[in-house]
Design a protein around this motif. Structure first.
Motif, PDB file in Angstrom:
ATOM      1  N   LYS A 222     -10.378   2.339   9.274  1.00  0.00           N
ATOM      2  CA  LYS A 222     -11.243   3.600   8.382  1.00  0.00           C
ATOM      3  C   LYS A 222     -11.012   3.164   6.795  1.00  0.00           C
ATOM      4  O   LYS A 222     -11.905   3.462   6.318  1.00  0.00           O
ATOM      5  CB  LYS A 222     -10.443   4.916   8.445  1.00  0.00           C
ATOM      6  N   LYS A 223      -9.872   2.520   6.475  1.00  0.00           N
ATOM      7  CA  LYS A 223      -9.951   2.002   5.111  1.00  0.00           C
ATOM      8  C   LYS A 223     -10.078   0.311   4.941  1.00  0.00           C
ATOM      9  O   LYS A 223      -9.089  -0.302   5.675  1.00  0.00           O
ATOM     10  CB  LYS A 223      -8.550   2.553   4.571  1.00  0.00           C
ATOM     11  N   THR A 224     -11.086  -0.094   4.443  1.00  0.00           N
ATOM     12  CA  THR A 224     -11.447  -1.386   4.701  1.00  0.00           C
ATOM     13  C   THR A 224     -11.454  -2.266   3.189  1.00  0.00           C
ATOM     14  O   THR A 224     -11.620  -3.417   3.199  1.00  0.00           O
ATOM     15  CB  THR A 224     -12.640  -1.715   5.390  1.00  0.00           C
ATOM     16  N   ILE A 225     -11.194  -1.506   2.039  1.00  0.00           N
ATOM     17  CA  ILE A 225     -11.109  -2.043   0.753  1.00  0.00           C
ATOM     18  C   ILE A 225      -9.964  -1.524  -0.015  1.00  0.00           C
ATOM     19  O   ILE A 225      -9.427  -0.438   0.468  1.00  0.00           O
ATOM     20  CB  ILE A 225     -12.398  -1.831  -0.071  1.00  0.00           C
ATOM     21  N   THR A 226      -9.462  -2.288  -0.804  1.00  0.00           N
ATOM     22  CA  THR A 226      -8.665  -1.728  -1.815  1.00  0.00           C
ATOM     23  C   THR A 226      -9.192  -2.072  -3.351  1.00  0.00           C
ATOM     24  O   THR A 226      -9.755  -3.238  -3.214  1.00  0.00           O
ATOM     25  CB  THR A 226      -6.971  -2.063  -1.478  1.00  0.00           C
ATOM     26  N   ILE A 227      -8.534  -1.329  -4.124  1.00  0.00           N
ATOM     27  CA  ILE A 227      -9.054  -1.744  -5.582  1.00  0.00           C
ATOM     28  C   ILE A 227      -8.002  -1.835  -6.355  1.00  0.00           C
ATOM     29  O   ILE A 227      -7.094  -1.143  -6.452  1.00  0.00           O
ATOM     30  CB  ILE A 227     -10.227  -0.644  -5.975  1.00  0.00           C
ATOM     31  N   ARG A 228      -7.635  -3.046  -7.013  1.00  0.00           N
ATOM     32  CA  ARG A 228      -6.513  -3.482  -7.560  1.00  0.00           C
ATOM     33  C   ARG A 228      -6.866  -3.979  -9.116  1.00  0.00           C
ATOM     34  O   ARG A 228      -8.231  -4.282  -9.183  1.00  0.00           O
ATOM     35  CB  ARG A 228      -5.715  -4.567  -6.947  1.00  0.00           C
ATOM     36  N   ASP A 229      -5.836  -4.314  -9.862  1.00  0.00           N
ATOM     37  CA  ASP A 229      -6.277  -4.563 -11.333  1.00  0.00           C
ATOM     38  C   ASP A 229      -5.658  -6.222 -11.467  1.00  0.00           C
ATOM     39  O   ASP A 229      -5.673  -6.827 -10.263  1.00  0.00           O
ATOM     40  CB  ASP A 229      -5.139  -3.863 -12.100  1.00  0.00           C
TER      41      ASP A 229
ATOM     42  N   PHE B 235       0.821  -1.158  -0.083  1.00  0.00           N
ATOM     43  CA  PHE B 235      -0.096  -0.102  -0.050  1.00  0.00           C
ATOM     44  C   PHE B 235       0.845   1.318   0.086  1.00  0.00           C
ATOM     45  O   PHE B 235       1.853   1.229   0.541  1.00  0.00           O
ATOM     46  CB  PHE B 235      -0.800  -0.036   1.250  1.00  0.00           C
ATOM     47  N   PHE B 236       0.305   2.386  -0.602  1.00  0.00           N
ATOM     48  CA  PHE B 236       1.105   3.610  -0.441  1.00  0.00           C
ATOM     49  C   PHE B 236       0.977   3.951   0.874  1.00  0.00           C
ATOM     50  O   PHE B 236       0.009   3.918   1.621  1.00  0.00           O
ATOM     51  CB  PHE B 236       0.317   4.520  -1.390  1.00  0.00           C
ATOM     52  N   GLU B 237       2.101   4.375   1.285  1.00  0.00           N
ATOM     53  CA  GLU B 237       2.352   4.622   2.769  1.00  0.00           C
ATOM     54  C   GLU B 237       1.302   5.625   3.412  1.00  0.00           C
ATOM     55  O   GLU B 237       0.932   5.579   4.429  1.00  0.00           O
ATOM     56  CB  GLU B 237       3.839   5.538   3.000  1.00  0.00           C
ATOM     57  N   ARG B 238       0.852   6.631   2.568  1.00  0.00           N
ATOM     58  CA  ARG B 238      -0.161   7.666   2.821  1.00  0.00           C
ATOM     59  C   ARG B 238      -1.377   7.008   3.474  1.00  0.00           C
ATOM     60  O   ARG B 238      -2.258   7.617   4.088  1.00  0.00           O
ATOM     61  CB  ARG B 238      -0.265   8.678   1.782  1.00  0.00           C
ATOM     62  N   PHE B 239      -1.563   5.562   3.034  1.00  0.00           N
ATOM     63  CA  PHE B 239      -2.976   5.038   3.404  1.00  0.00           C
ATOM     64  C   PHE B 239      -2.743   4.206   4.723  1.00  0.00           C
ATOM     65  O   PHE B 239      -3.760   3.552   5.218  1.00  0.00           O
ATOM     66  CB  PHE B 239      -3.244   3.932   2.282  1.00  0.00           C
ATOM     67  N   GLU B 240      -1.337   4.074   5.278  1.00  0.00           N
ATOM     68  CA  GLU B 240      -1.303   3.064   6.284  1.00  0.00           C
ATOM     69  C   GLU B 240      -2.348   3.432   7.660  1.00  0.00           C
ATOM     70  O   GLU B 240      -2.556   2.451   8.147  1.00  0.00           O
ATOM     71  CB  GLU B 240       0.445   3.455   6.727  1.00  0.00           C
TER      72      GLU B 240
ATOM     73  N   GLN C 135     -15.912   2.984   1.983  1.00  0.00           N
ATOM     74  CA  GLN C 135     -14.985   2.083   2.631  1.00  0.00           C
ATOM     75  C   GLN C 135     -13.302   2.372   2.241  1.00  0.00           C
ATOM     76  O   GLN C 135     -12.677   1.857   2.976  1.00  0.00           O
ATOM     77  CB  GLN C 135     -15.326   0.555   1.950  1.00  0.00           C
ATOM     78  N   GLU C 136     -13.214   3.142   1.341  1.00  0.00           N
ATOM     79  CA  GLU C 136     -11.943   3.696   1.125  1.00  0.00           C
ATOM     80  C   GLU C 136     -11.325   4.983   2.074  1.00  0.00           C
ATOM     81  O   GLU C 136     -10.393   5.594   2.102  1.00  0.00           O
ATOM     82  CB  GLU C 136     -11.589   3.990  -0.207  1.00  0.00           C
ATOM     83  N   ASN C 137     -12.492   5.469   2.846  1.00  0.00           N
ATOM     84  CA  ASN C 137     -12.300   6.645   3.719  1.00  0.00           C
ATOM     85  C   ASN C 137     -12.001   7.852   2.793  1.00  0.00           C
ATOM     86  O   ASN C 137     -11.174   8.734   3.101  1.00  0.00           O
ATOM     87  CB  ASN C 137     -11.234   6.535   4.868  1.00  0.00           C
TER      88      ASN C 137
ATOM     89  N   GLU D 123      -5.102   7.770 -11.300  1.00  0.00           N
ATOM     90  CA  GLU D 123      -3.887   8.068 -11.431  1.00  0.00           C
ATOM     91  C   GLU D 123      -3.232   6.264 -11.345  1.00  0.00           C
ATOM     92  O   GLU D 123      -2.078   6.366 -12.156  1.00  0.00           O
ATOM     93  CB  GLU D 123      -3.423   8.833 -10.090  1.00  0.00           C
ATOM     94  N   ILE D 124      -3.600   5.433 -10.470  1.00  0.00           N
ATOM     95  CA  ILE D 124      -2.695   4.287 -10.484  1.00  0.00           C
ATOM     96  C   ILE D 124      -3.128   3.382 -11.619  1.00  0.00           C
ATOM     97  O   ILE D 124      -2.095   2.797 -12.122  1.00  0.00           O
ATOM     98  CB  ILE D 124      -3.331   3.787  -9.065  1.00  0.00           C
ATOM     99  N   TYR D 125      -4.245   3.430 -12.215  1.00  0.00           N
ATOM    100  CA  TYR D 125      -4.618   2.429 -13.169  1.00  0.00           C
ATOM    101  C   TYR D 125      -5.255   3.165 -14.342  1.00  0.00           C
ATOM    102  O   TYR D 125      -6.505   3.193 -14.600  1.00  0.00           O
ATOM    103  CB  TYR D 125      -5.534   1.468 -12.759  1.00  0.00           C
ATOM    104  N   PRO D 126      -4.545   4.212 -15.256  1.00  0.00           N
ATOM    105  CA  PRO D 126      -5.082   4.913 -16.158  1.00  0.00           C
ATOM    106  C   PRO D 126      -5.682   3.865 -17.358  1.00  0.00           C
ATOM    107  O   PRO D 126      -4.974   2.816 -17.529  1.00  0.00           O
ATOM    108  CB  PRO D 126      -3.959   5.875 -16.806  1.00  0.00           C
TER     109      PRO D 126
HETATM  110  C1  LIG Z   1       1.677  -0.640  -6.404  1.00  0.00           C
HETATM  111  C2  LIG Z   1       0.318  -0.235  -6.196  1.00  0.00           C
HETATM  112  O1  LIG Z   1      -0.618  -0.130  -7.011  1.00  0.00           O
HETATM  113  N1  LIG Z   1       0.123  -0.246  -4.871  1.00  0.00           N
HETATM  114  C3  LIG Z   1      -1.445   0.445  -4.618  1.00  0.00           C
HETATM  115  C4  LIG Z   1      -2.369   0.382  -5.195  1.00  0.00           C
HETATM  116  C5  LIG Z   1      -3.653   0.758  -4.570  1.00  0.00           C
HETATM  117  N2  LIG Z   1      -3.361   1.386  -3.597  1.00  0.00           N
HETATM  118  C6  LIG Z   1      -4.718   1.944  -2.838  1.00  0.00           C
HETATM  119  C7  LIG Z   1      -5.143   3.137  -3.209  1.00  0.00           C
HETATM  120  C8  LIG Z   1      -6.625   3.219  -3.078  1.00  0.00           C
HETATM  121  O2  LIG Z   1      -6.863   3.677  -1.699  1.00  0.00           O
HETATM  122  C9  LIG Z   1      -7.082   2.185  -3.231  1.00  0.00           C
HETATM  123  C10 LIG Z   1      -7.424   1.998  -4.618  1.00  0.00           C
HETATM  124  O3  LIG Z   1      -6.506   1.267  -5.393  1.00  0.00           O
HETATM  125  O4  LIG Z   1      -5.825   0.971  -2.925  1.00  0.00           O
HETATM  126  C11 LIG Z   1      -2.449   1.318  -2.788  1.00  0.00           C
HETATM  127  O5  LIG Z   1      -2.330   1.793  -1.562  1.00  0.00           O
HETATM  128  N3  LIG Z   1      -1.372   0.771  -3.384  1.00  0.00           N
END
Ligand SMILES: CC(=O)Nc1ccn([C@H]2C[C@H](O)[C@@H](CO)O2)c(=O)n1
Length: 104
Positions: free
Chosen positions: A20-27, A8-13, A73-75, A87-90
């Motif tokens: 507060k954040k209970t899902i993530t969306i990935r490819d 996860f990007f550090e800013r979401f830790e 769910q992502e806060n 930005e992450i998944y254009p």
């Molecule tokens: C490497 C990479 O893609 N890492 C990711 C991808 C997504 N997130 C977070 C950003 C949003 O909160 C959700 C939705 O994608 O998940 C992430 O922290 N790190």
């Protein structure tokens, strides 16, 4: 074989650790998590472990189906979430919502 690590990007830790954040969306590349499996979460920037997560579900979603409920769910606001995803998944229309709980 399912995945056992997620970054996860550090800013979401802090949001993850405070539940507060209970899902993530990935490819497609990051969808192979097994339900009820334990996954080790670390920061994308420096690969620092910060918690274990229990995977609850993995569900396919079209970008057009992103809703206020996902944002909650992502806060985030829906607009913030749409921006982050863009930005992450254009240009990706098909993604996966991964729900998790903090493992205690
Ligand atoms: C490497 C990479 O893609 N890492 C990711 C991808 C997504 N997130 C977070 C950003 C949003 O909160 C959700 C939705 O994608 O998940 C992430 O922290 N790190």
């Amino acid at each position: 074989m399912s995945l056992s690590k997620m970054t996860f990007f550090e800013r979401f830790e802090a949001d993850i650790l405070s539940c507060k954040k209970t899902i993530t969306i990935r490819d497609e590349l990051e969808k192979d998590y097994a339900e009820n499996s334990l996954v080790q979460a670390s920061t994308y920037e420096d690969d620092r472990w910060f918690c274990a997560l229990l995977i609850k579900s993995v569900e396919a979603i079209c970008l057009s189906q992103l809703s206020e409920f996902h944002a909650e769910q992502e806060n985030m606001t829906l607009s913030e979430l749409q921006t982050v995803i863009q930005e992450i998944y254009p240009d990706q229309q098909h993604l996966y919502v991964i729900s998790y709980e903090l493992a205690r």
